[in-house]
Motif scaffolding. Sequence first.
Motif, PDB file in Angstrom:
ATOM      1  N   ILE A 190       1.134  -6.422   2.757  1.00 38.30           N
ATOM      2  CA  ILE A 190       0.977  -5.362   2.625  1.00 38.30           C
ATOM      3  C   ILE A 190       0.665  -4.994   1.509  1.00 38.30           C
ATOM      4  CG2 ILE A 190       3.656  -5.617   3.435  1.00 38.30           C
ATOM      5  CD1 ILE A 190       4.867  -5.501   0.461  1.00 38.30           C
ATOM      6  N   ALA A 191       0.896  -3.899   0.655  1.00 35.75           N
ATOM      7  CA  ALA A 191       0.052  -3.698  -0.231  1.00 35.75           C
ATOM      8  C   ALA A 191       0.654  -4.096  -1.856  1.00 35.75           C
ATOM      9  CB  ALA A 191      -0.378  -1.936  -0.175  1.00 35.75           C
ATOM     10  N   ALA A 192      -0.076  -4.517  -2.249  1.00 34.35           N
ATOM     11  CA  ALA A 192       0.536  -5.289  -3.914  1.00 34.35           C
ATOM     12  C   ALA A 192       1.976  -4.106  -4.065  1.00 34.35           C
ATOM     13  CB  ALA A 192      -0.692  -5.905  -4.663  1.00 34.35           C
ATOM     14  N   ILE A 193       1.172  -2.690  -4.205  1.00 32.07           N
ATOM     15  CA  ILE A 193       1.894  -2.271  -5.436  1.00 32.07           C
ATOM     16  C   ILE A 193       3.231  -1.336  -4.738  1.00 32.07           C
ATOM     17  CG2 ILE A 193       1.401  -0.259  -3.900  1.00 32.07           C
ATOM     18  CD1 ILE A 193       1.960   0.556  -7.329  1.00 32.07           C
ATOM     19  N   GLU A 194       3.141  -2.068  -3.120  1.00 27.58           N
ATOM     20  CA  GLU A 194       4.336  -2.005  -1.902  1.00 27.58           C
ATOM     21  C   GLU A 194       5.536  -2.942  -2.721  1.00 27.58           C
ATOM     22  OE1 GLU A 194       5.309   0.350   0.255  1.00 27.58           O
ATOM     23  OE2 GLU A 194       3.498   1.616  -0.626  1.00 27.58           O
ATOM     24  N   ARG A 195       4.995  -4.452  -3.282  1.00 27.44           N
ATOM     25  CA  ARG A 195       6.139  -5.300  -4.120  1.00 27.44           C
ATOM     26  C   ARG A 195       6.587  -5.187  -5.148  1.00 27.44           C
ATOM     27  NH1 ARG A 195       1.700  -8.172  -1.458  1.00 27.44           N
ATOM     28  NH2 ARG A 195       1.463  -9.714  -4.247  1.00 27.44           N
ATOM     29  N   ILE A 196       6.244  -3.547  -6.598  1.00 25.73           N
ATOM     30  CA  ILE A 196       6.827  -3.181  -7.136  1.00 25.73           C
ATOM     31  C   ILE A 196       7.688  -2.545  -7.053  1.00 25.73           C
ATOM     32  CG2 ILE A 196       5.827  -2.445  -9.375  1.00 25.73           C
ATOM     33  CD1 ILE A 196       3.245  -3.565  -8.745  1.00 25.73           C
ATOM     34  N   PRO A 197       9.279  -3.348  -7.716  1.00 25.06           N
ATOM     35  CA  PRO A 197       9.580  -1.459  -6.945  1.00 25.06           C
ATOM     36  C   PRO A 197       9.794  -0.550  -7.747  1.00 25.06           C
ATOM     37  CG  PRO A 197      10.717  -3.455  -8.281  1.00 25.06           C
ATOM     38  CD  PRO A 197       9.134  -3.140  -8.422  1.00 25.06           C
ATOM     39  N   ARG A 297       3.634   1.143 -13.040  1.00 25.18           N
ATOM     40  CA  ARG A 297       3.325   0.410 -11.644  1.00 25.18           C
ATOM     41  C   ARG A 297       2.044  -0.071 -11.291  1.00 25.18           C
ATOM     42  NH1 ARG A 297       5.167   2.746  -7.010  1.00 25.18           N
ATOM     43  NH2 ARG A 297       5.641   0.515  -5.764  1.00 25.18           N
ATOM     44  N   LYS A 298       1.019   1.515 -11.467  1.00 29.12           N
ATOM     45  CA  LYS A 298      -0.097   0.987 -11.552  1.00 29.12           C
ATOM     46  C   LYS A 298      -0.828  -0.225 -12.507  1.00 29.12           C
ATOM     47  CE  LYS A 298      -0.947   5.882  -9.592  1.00 29.12           C
ATOM     48  NZ  LYS A 298      -2.010   7.133 -10.018  1.00 29.12           N
ATOM     49  N   LYS A 299      -0.206  -0.247 -13.836  1.00 30.80           N
ATOM     50  CA  LYS A 299      -0.681  -0.955 -14.456  1.00 30.80           C
ATOM     51  C   LYS A 299      -0.045  -2.716 -13.652  1.00 30.80           C
ATOM     52  CE  LYS A 299      -0.874   1.830 -18.883  1.00 30.80           C
ATOM     53  NZ  LYS A 299      -0.490   2.379 -20.028  1.00 30.80           N
ATOM     54  N   LEU A 300       0.553  -2.109 -13.309  1.00 30.91           N
ATOM     55  CA  LEU A 300       1.350  -3.603 -12.796  1.00 30.91           C
ATOM     56  C   LEU A 300       0.663  -3.975 -11.287  1.00 30.91           C
ATOM     57  CD1 LEU A 300       5.103  -3.124 -13.832  1.00 30.91           C
ATOM     58  CD2 LEU A 300       3.440  -4.440 -15.193  1.00 30.91           C
ATOM     59  N   ASP A 301      -0.161  -3.612 -10.644  1.00 29.55           N
ATOM     60  CA  ASP A 301      -0.989  -3.751  -9.710  1.00 29.55           C
ATOM     61  C   ASP A 301      -1.692  -4.169  -9.574  1.00 29.55           C
ATOM     62  OD1 ASP A 301      -1.574  -3.563  -6.894  1.00 29.55           O
ATOM     63  OD2 ASP A 301      -2.497  -1.265  -7.330  1.00 29.55           O
ATOM     64  N   GLU A 351      -4.652 -11.535  -3.672  1.00 27.94           N
ATOM     65  CA  GLU A 351      -5.452 -10.121  -3.540  1.00 27.94           C
ATOM     66  C   GLU A 351      -6.776 -10.706  -3.191  1.00 27.94           C
ATOM     67  OE1 GLU A 351      -3.932  -7.133  -2.831  1.00 27.94           O
ATOM     68  OE2 GLU A 351      -1.913  -8.514  -2.827  1.00 27.94           O
ATOM     69  N   LEU A 352      -7.316 -11.503  -4.132  1.00 25.92           N
ATOM     70  CA  LEU A 352      -8.592 -11.839  -4.059  1.00 25.92           C
ATOM     71  C   LEU A 352      -9.315 -12.468  -2.508  1.00 25.92           C
ATOM     72  CD1 LEU A 352      -9.316 -13.302  -7.233  1.00 25.92           C
ATOM     73  CD2 LEU A 352     -10.573 -11.479  -6.879  1.00 25.92           C
ATOM     74  N   ASP A 353      -8.528 -12.729  -2.179  1.00 22.39           N
ATOM     75  CA  ASP A 353      -8.521 -13.267  -1.117  1.00 22.39           C
ATOM     76  C   ASP A 353      -8.168 -12.125   0.200  1.00 22.39           C
ATOM     77  OD1 ASP A 353      -8.359 -16.210  -1.154  1.00 22.39           O
ATOM     78  OD2 ASP A 353      -6.620 -16.694  -1.279  1.00 22.39           O
ATOM     79  N   LYS A 354      -7.834 -11.722   0.174  1.00 23.75           N
ATOM     80  CA  LYS A 354      -7.691 -10.331   1.036  1.00 23.75           C
ATOM     81  C   LYS A 354      -9.019  -9.589   0.701  1.00 23.75           C
ATOM     82  CE  LYS A 354      -2.522  -8.942  -0.058  1.00 23.75           C
ATOM     83  NZ  LYS A 354      -1.867  -8.248   0.142  1.00 23.75           N
ATOM     84  N   LEU A 355      -9.694  -9.630   0.096  1.00 24.58           N
ATOM     85  CA  LEU A 355     -10.896  -9.082  -0.354  1.00 24.58           C
ATOM     86  C   LEU A 355     -12.070 -10.014   0.375  1.00 24.58           C
ATOM     87  CD1 LEU A 355     -10.480  -7.793  -4.206  1.00 24.58           C
ATOM     88  CD2 LEU A 355     -10.423  -6.048  -1.902  1.00 24.58           C
ATOM     89  N   ASP A 356     -11.861 -10.682   0.425  1.00 19.93           N
ATOM     90  CA  ASP A 356     -12.995 -11.439   0.427  1.00 19.93           C
ATOM     91  C   ASP A 356     -12.793 -11.849   2.616  1.00 19.93           C
ATOM     92  OD1 ASP A 356     -13.704 -12.506  -1.010  1.00 19.93           O
ATOM     93  OD2 ASP A 356     -12.980 -13.675  -2.171  1.00 19.93           O
TER      94      ASP A 356
END
Length: 457
Positions: A190-197, A297-301, A351-356
């Motif tokens: 899932i998108a990283a932002i979805e893991r931030i409450p 939240r965006k800064k924590l993404d 996240e870098l592995d996702k981009l790769d």
Amino acid sequence: MNNYEKYGPTIVFALNKAHAIALNKLFNEKGKKYGIRSEYIISSVRDMITGITISNEENEQKIEQYRKGEIQVLINVNILTEGTDLPKTHTVFLTRPTVSTTLMTQMVGRALRGLKAGGTKEAYIVSFVDDWNDKIAWVNPKTLTDAEYHEKETTAEKRKHNIRLIAISKLEEFALMADSAVDTSSLDRIAAIERIPLGMYVLSTFECNHQILVYNSTETAYKSLICDLPNLMEHYGIEGETIPEGTLEDMTEHCFQCYFDENMIPSCSRNDIEHLLKFYAQKAVEPLFVTIDEMDRKKLDVSEIARKIYDEDMRRSEKNAYIQELWEEEGSLIPVYYSNQYFFKKLIDLELDKLDGDVEIAVTEPQTEAELRNLEQLPLQKIIALYPKIGLALRENTYAAARNADGNYVCAGCGEVFPTRTYLQVDHIIPMAKGGLTVQDNLQVLCRTCNMRKSDK
């Protein structure tokens, strides 16, 4: 202290463990010159605030000392409400509120034993009530007014404090992600932002303080559950402030099955539901919800941080320097939220592995009209499994439309009224077998009997 000859052996009912400990310290400090000794007894569960653990054996010893007159004041949190006979008790101090007639009766009953039961001829019940308007739910911070709350925090201080609370709750999730033996593939996708409450419900009960993290995936479900709590308590016959253990298990499982779904990522914890039910039984108010600012939240993404590293093709040394800079930036919420720099780096690497292309990326929700039409041809449970946000919204909106003015649910078939969702199901008005689609206008709530009778008609 000045009137002990009048009051005699006294039991004090405190609000929570921290309160009991603080009162005990004050009693003992003041009681030295009067020869009055105080002790406190609390449950054997470790206190989340003070870190103090009191064993049941220690409690029994203190109760016996009180019986013998070696202790004159015994402070407790819900332990002495029933099942312990202390007939020599002359006075009860009520230093906590209650909405429960049963609990009030149990507390004052500690002093009302009477001569035939080995008690005293007279007894004193002393109630301490703060000068606030709402006597029922005064421990909920939401009820405080500006005039009553003098120790003001700045917005930045509040935000930092609230996110620190969330960071503590996140440690378990981070620990799982760091453990290669645990399968976190669904969470990883899932998108990283979805893991931030989006925020958290703050629950303060007599036993402990608890925070429930609320994500995009669980927001709607929690709102629906909290809206239904009054009817749920009535349905299960909860009148006092304590839910019997067996009933609590049944209620928790019911809430999970009716409002949440295993496909939610992140999903809901049954432990969180249990704490929510305990809180509502004691306070009978909606819990306080603390939001996280969208900019925070965006800064924590971490996905945005990883994107910058990826787009600028940073070398290893440049990447480490950039991450260190973010971590040490003055006023940054990153170290407050992620707590541990190792976990922070690990999430960026994910996240870098996702981009790769080394990690599967979650399927995006349908965007085009054609994609949405294809989705409408699927059963509701299939939509929930593939696209929880869309599917759960359809389900919750259908239940919301079935509510009457009293907050109960009305079966669209027989018209019977139900206080909870236990015997209800979401049904297609025009069955899928006859071309009906899974769209809001074609969904209704039926009781199980009506749904079985209707079948594919």
